[in-house]
Design an enzyme around this catalytic site. Structure first.
Site, PDB file in Angstrom:
ATOM      1  N   CYS A 178       0.986  -1.231  -0.070  1.00 51.36           N
ATOM      2  CA  CYS A 178      -0.019   0.056   0.102  1.00 51.36           C
ATOM      3  C   CYS A 178       0.983   1.309  -0.040  1.00 51.36           C
ATOM      4  CB  CYS A 178      -1.031  -0.136   1.096  1.00 51.36           C
ATOM      5  SG  CYS A 178      -1.870   1.396   1.163  1.00 51.36           S
ATOM      6  N   CYS A 238       0.738   5.058   6.733  1.00 50.03           N
ATOM      7  CA  CYS A 238      -0.157   4.847   8.125  1.00 50.03           C
ATOM      8  C   CYS A 238       0.890   4.184   9.219  1.00 50.03           C
ATOM      9  CB  CYS A 238      -1.374   4.061   8.015  1.00 50.03           C
ATOM     10  SG  CYS A 238      -2.368   4.532   6.645  1.00 50.03           S
ATOM     11  N   CYS A 254       0.634   0.447  10.308  1.00 51.56           N
ATOM     12  CA  CYS A 254       0.357  -0.575   9.422  1.00 51.56           C
ATOM     13  C   CYS A 254       1.416  -1.402   8.979  1.00 51.56           C
ATOM     14  CB  CYS A 254      -0.516   0.087   8.358  1.00 51.56           C
ATOM     15  SG  CYS A 254      -1.168  -1.415   7.162  1.00 51.56           S
ATOM     16  N   CYS A 272     -16.159  -9.411   6.494  1.00 51.20           N
ATOM     17  CA  CYS A 272     -15.445  -7.985   6.273  1.00 51.20           C
ATOM     18  C   CYS A 272     -14.122  -8.185   5.431  1.00 51.20           C
ATOM     19  CB  CYS A 272     -15.065  -7.070   7.366  1.00 51.20           C
ATOM     20  SG  CYS A 272     -16.237  -6.835   8.723  1.00 51.20           S
ATOM     21  N   CYS A 308     -19.250  -6.483   4.642  1.00 58.25           N
ATOM     22  CA  CYS A 308     -18.492  -5.216   4.764  1.00 58.25           C
ATOM     23  C   CYS A 308     -17.298  -5.267   4.029  1.00 58.25           C
ATOM     24  CB  CYS A 308     -18.200  -5.024   6.253  1.00 58.25           C
ATOM     25  SG  CYS A 308     -17.362  -3.500   6.524  1.00 58.25           S
ATOM     26  N   CYS A 344     -19.149   1.828   9.222  1.00 58.73           N
ATOM     27  CA  CYS A 344     -18.191   1.436  10.326  1.00 58.73           C
ATOM     28  C   CYS A 344     -17.150   2.343  10.409  1.00 58.73           C
ATOM     29  CB  CYS A 344     -17.963   0.026   9.870  1.00 58.73           C
ATOM     30  SG  CYS A 344     -16.516  -0.666  10.971  1.00 58.73           S
ATOM     31  N   ARG A 371     -17.520  -1.887  18.723  1.00 60.09           N
ATOM     32  CA  ARG A 371     -16.604  -3.256  18.538  1.00 60.09           C
ATOM     33  C   ARG A 371     -15.369  -3.213  19.372  1.00 60.09           C
ATOM     34  NH1 ARG A 371     -16.117  -3.870  12.931  1.00 60.09           N
ATOM     35  NH2 ARG A 371     -18.468  -4.303  13.047  1.00 60.09           N
TER      36      ARG A 371
HETATM   37  S1  SF4 Z   1      -3.854   1.131   7.181  1.00 63.31           S
HETATM   38 FE1  SF4 Z   1      -2.282   0.064   5.895  1.00 63.31          FE
HETATM   39  S2  SF4 Z   1      -3.321  -0.859   4.081  1.00 63.31           S
HETATM   40 FE2  SF4 Z   1      -4.802   0.858   4.866  1.00 63.31          FE
HETATM   41  S3  SF4 Z   1      -4.453   2.598   3.761  1.00 63.31           S
HETATM   42 FE3  SF4 Z   1      -3.029   2.662   5.708  1.00 63.31          FE
HETATM   43  S4  SF4 Z   1      -1.290   1.640   4.977  1.00 63.31           S
HETATM   44 FE4  SF4 Z   1      -2.770   1.203   3.471  1.00 63.31          FE
END
Ligand code: SF4
Length: 329
Positions: A61, A65, A68, A105, A137, A197, A269
């Site tokens: 990705c 984040c 992540c 999900c 979801c 959600c 949740r």
């Molecule tokens: S949480 Fe992970 S998968 Fe989702 S947008 Fe951020 S970096 Fe990408």
């Protein structure tokens, strides 16, 4: 100030910071008692929504984040895996249903949905899972109103898009998109009449003020998100947050109880981070108004309690799975 049960008897969208702080700062047992009372105004306290989460496209990705494992910005050892086949997903969905899940999900590590072949495949997948009688979801990154409408037509029941934290702290966790981007996607989801959600993560180094601000933003969305996942960070080696200290059961219960009072009709949740909680701490969170969990030993890429353990916990506490398609009643 009136009593908490009086304050929360109506579903409100005009919470002030002072009110949210007042609730959040209550002595913990008083707060849990108030939340448990509000919970009983709108929900059967013996029912828990059982959800299953599958990563249908993993890693690679472009977002950054900080929590992540799937971001290309961090070396976490997660292998990139393209979109799973319809057959693979259907097998997992059937197994989740057999194991008692009523919501399935699917998460794809995309920055946003693109109008391409993969999205067309997702539409087919959503339809097929919906045909199993599960609430479907998806969490696929940012989406436009027209993409949301296509998902709705395919049978999507809910779309997950978390606010993660407060607007102020957000920039410290993610730099590749803005808080407004998040809110825009939530609005596009609403315009397509898909249930929302939306929750957040604690334990990322944020202050109590950030937790309060995030809860206030969620509680002032009108309507409230039908599902509010409260996650605790599961630190992943290789990410900027790998060394964050764990969140305690007390902090989890305080967040859940406050969310329950602010958004009395929503499903709250007890989400990622459950593996680090004792069974007693989980019970406290259920008492505080949590009425939804993820089952299965994996949440996207991080570990989760096994189904056996959850079945025992349900039996000990006298809890039963909630039937599907009741979230927006
Ligand atoms: S949480 Fe992970 S998968 Fe989702 S947008 Fe951020 S970096 Fe990408």
């Amino acid at each position: 100030m009136e009593s908490i049960t009086e304050i929360a008897a109506d579903v409100r969208h005009d919470w002030t910071k002072a009110e949210v702080r007042h609730i959040f700062d209550m002595p913990l047992l008083e707060l849990i008692y108030a939340a448990a009372s509000v919970h009983r105004l709108y929900h059967d306290p013996t029912e828990i929504q059982v959800c299953s989460l599958l990563s249908i496209k993993t890693g690679g990705c472009s977002e950054d984040c900080g929590y992540c494992s799937q971001s290309v910005h961090y070396d976490t050892g997660v292998k990139v895996q393209p979109l799973l086949s319809l057959d693979e997903i259907m097998e997992k969905a059937r197994r989740a249903k057999e194991a008692g899940a009523t919501r399935f999900c699917m998460g794809a590590a995309w920055r946003e949905i693109r109008d391409n072949k993969d999205f067309d495949r997702v539409l087919v997948i959503v339809k097929a899972v919906n045909d199993l009688g599960l609430e479907v979801c998806a969490t696929l990154g940012m989406l436009t109103e027209s993409q949301a409408k296509k998902l709705k037509q395919a049978g999507l029941y809910a779309y997950n898009h978390n606010l993660d934290t407060s607007e102020e702290y957000y920039k410290k966790i993610i730099t590749t998109r803005t808080y407004k981007d998040r809110l825009d996607t939530i609005q596009n989801t609403r315009k397509a009449d898909i249930t929302v959600c939306c929750g957040g993560i604690i334990g990322m180094g944020e202050s109590e003020e950030d937790r309060i601000a995030m809860l206030m933003t969620l509680a002032n969305l009108a309507p409230h998100p039908e599902s509010v996942p409260i996650n605790a960070l599961v630190p992943v080696e290789g990410t900027p947050l790998e060394n964050q200290p764990p969140v305690s059961g007390w902090e989890f219960a305080r967040m859940i109880a406050t969310a329950r009072i602010l958004m009395p009709k929503s499903m709250v949740r007890l989400s990622a981070g459950r593996l680090q909680l004792s069974q007693e701490a989980q019970a406290l969170c259920f008492l505080a108004g949590a009425n939804s969990i993820f089952v299965g030993d994996k949440l996207l890429t991080t570990p989760n309690p096994t189904i056996d353990r959850d079945e025992k916990l349900f039996s000990t506490l006298g809890l039963k799975p909630r039937k599907p398609f009741q979230a927006d009643s």
